[in-house]
Every structure is written in C-alpha cells, then in structure tokens.
Scaffold this active site. Structure first.
Site, short mmCIF file in Angstrom:
data_model
loop_
_atom_site.label_atom_id
_atom_site.label_comp_id
_atom_site.label_asym_id
_atom_site.label_seq_id
_atom_site.Cartn_x
_atom_site.Cartn_y
_atom_site.Cartn_z
CG HIS A 29 -1.36 -6.21 7.35
ND1 HIS A 29 -0.44 -5.13 7.18
CD2 HIS A 29 -1.23 -6.42 8.35
CE1 HIS A 29 0.25 -5.01 8.21
NE2 HIS A 29 -0.03 -5.80 9.04
CE1 TYR A 30 -4.91 -3.74 0.12
CE2 TYR A 30 -7.15 -2.91 1.03
CZ TYR A 30 -5.78 -2.89 0.29
OH TYR A 30 -5.61 -1.50 -0.21
CB THR A 31 -2.84 -10.27 0.40
OG1 THR A 31 -4.28 -10.63 -0.18
CG2 THR A 31 -2.90 -11.24 1.86
CD GLU A 94 -0.64 -9.11 5.06
OE1 GLU A 94 -1.42 -8.98 4.12
OE2 GLU A 94 0.50 -8.69 4.85
CG HIS A 132 -0.47 -1.58 7.20
ND1 HIS A 132 0.00 -2.24 6.14
CD2 HIS A 132 0.79 -1.07 7.86
CE1 HIS A 132 1.51 -2.13 5.87
NE2 HIS A 132 1.75 -1.53 7.23
CG ASP A 142 -2.96 -2.80 4.27
OD1 ASP A 142 -2.42 -1.53 4.31
OD2 ASP A 142 -2.59 -3.73 4.74
#
Length: 219
Positions: A29-31, A94, A132, A142
């Site tokens: 994921h990215y935050t 993440e 994701h 993401d």
C-alpha cells in the site's frame, strides 16, 4: 541497506486470522498521508479501525504494528485468485508515499530486505506479492503508478511481466481470461479491470485495450 529489525509500535486494530487461514499474500500500500508519523498515528488509532503489519518510512525506517500471525485491517473488501477476506490471507505493508512521487531508494531497500524474510517464513511465492489495487480494482489505486514493480520482479520478489516482441491479439474476453489466471478475479467491468492491470504492469498505458496490455499477463 543492512538489517531489518523493526521498531515495535503496537496497534490495537487487529484480531485473529479467520477459519484457520495463514498468510498466502503480501499486500503493498501507500499511505497517502503527509508523513510516516501521521500514518503511524492513524494506523494505531482505534477510532479509525485500520492497521497494517508494517510501515516503511521514506527514509527506510521500519515499524511493526501487528504480529504477522494476527489479522491486520489493511485490505478491506476485495478478491484475489477467487478468494475474499484478504486480511486473513495476507500481510500488509504500508509505504510512506502520497502516490504522486517516486518511492525513495532507502525505502525500497528496506522493503527489499523485509520481503524475503516474510516470504520465507510463510512460504509465499513471488506471485503472492500484490498491490492493494490488484485485489480491489476500482476501489483502490495504491501503491500506484510510481511504484517500481519491475525492480521487485528482477529480484524475485514479485511476478515478472512477460516481455515479447510478437503481437498477441487482445480481446476483452482473452484479456479477462489472462487477467483472471494471474489473480485478478474481482467482478469489475472491462474498463476497471484494464485500469487495474495497467497500474501493475503498464502504468504508462493509455487508450483502448491493445496487445501490449495482454502480453504481460501471459506465461
């Protein structure tokens, strides 16, 4: 970057894996937040009911929030390889990034140190390292078009995309069949499926479906 010992920062947002399931996937994921510290606060706040097993800062700092044998709340609704409840089947990582800039080398190096350890512990194949957006097409994007999947694939930490100079006929039916064989089994329309596959294999791709969209999915 050597070493991979995480900083323990426990989150209350977790539970047991359901139905005896164990990790078969790693979801990246990215935050999409202003800083790693802001993301860490969100992922450990019971009011938000989200978490992940790990967070990697842009400088390579690694935090662990949930034990790997427990179910973190990072994936949400989605499907991969015909399976739902991805939270019970996965480990979530993440990455501190808003999705609009490249992922820094210290962060990627830390990820590349962490992934093989998780993959070995749980016997997760490179095909089990997904984004994701792969398991929630249309709902999530993401880790996004700036994430270097080819870099991971070259190291054996993600599924490589097939490269071929030979043109392969692409129809919506052949594309969907190949995408499903690679794991994209969520029930979405053709445009959404194309967008999800491009995010993973051809983020620069534009326009209607073409043979170059199909080629990376073929074995």
């Amino acid at each position: 970057m050597t070493g991979c010992a995480p900083l323990w920062h426990p989150s209350p947002n977790f539970g047991p894996r359901r139905n005896g399931l164990r990790p078969q996937l790693i979801v990246l994921h990215y935050t999409a937040m202003a800083s790693a510290e802001a993301a860490l606060s969100r992922l450990c706040d019971p009011a938000h009911e989200v978490s992940a097993h790990y967070l990697i800062g842009s400088d390579g700092t690694l935090w662990q929030m949930v034990r790997e044998d427990m179910r973190a709340w990072h994936a949400g609704a989605g499907e991969w390889m015909g399976h739902t409840d991805i939270n019970s089947r996965s480990i979530g990582i993440e990455l501190d990034n808003r999705g609009d800039h490249p992922f820094p080398d210290p962060q990627m190096q830390r990820l590349e140190a962490l992934l093989p350890r998780i993959m070995t512990r749980w016997s997760i194949a490179p095909e089990g390292v997904i984004g994701h957006s792969d398991m929630a097409p249309g709902r999530k994007c993401d880790p996004g078009p700036r994430f270097d999947w080819q870099r991971l694939a070259t190291l054996g930490f993600a599924r490589p995309a097939r490269r071929s100079n030979a043109a392969t006929a692409a129809t919506p039916q052949s594309f969907r069949k190949a995408a499903r064989a690679c794991g994209f089994t969520a029930e979405v329309d053709d445009a959404t499926l194309l967008e999800a596959v491009r995010l993973r294999y051809r983020p620069w791709g534009e326009g209607p479906l073409c043979p170059d969209d199909l080629t990376p999915l073929l074995d």
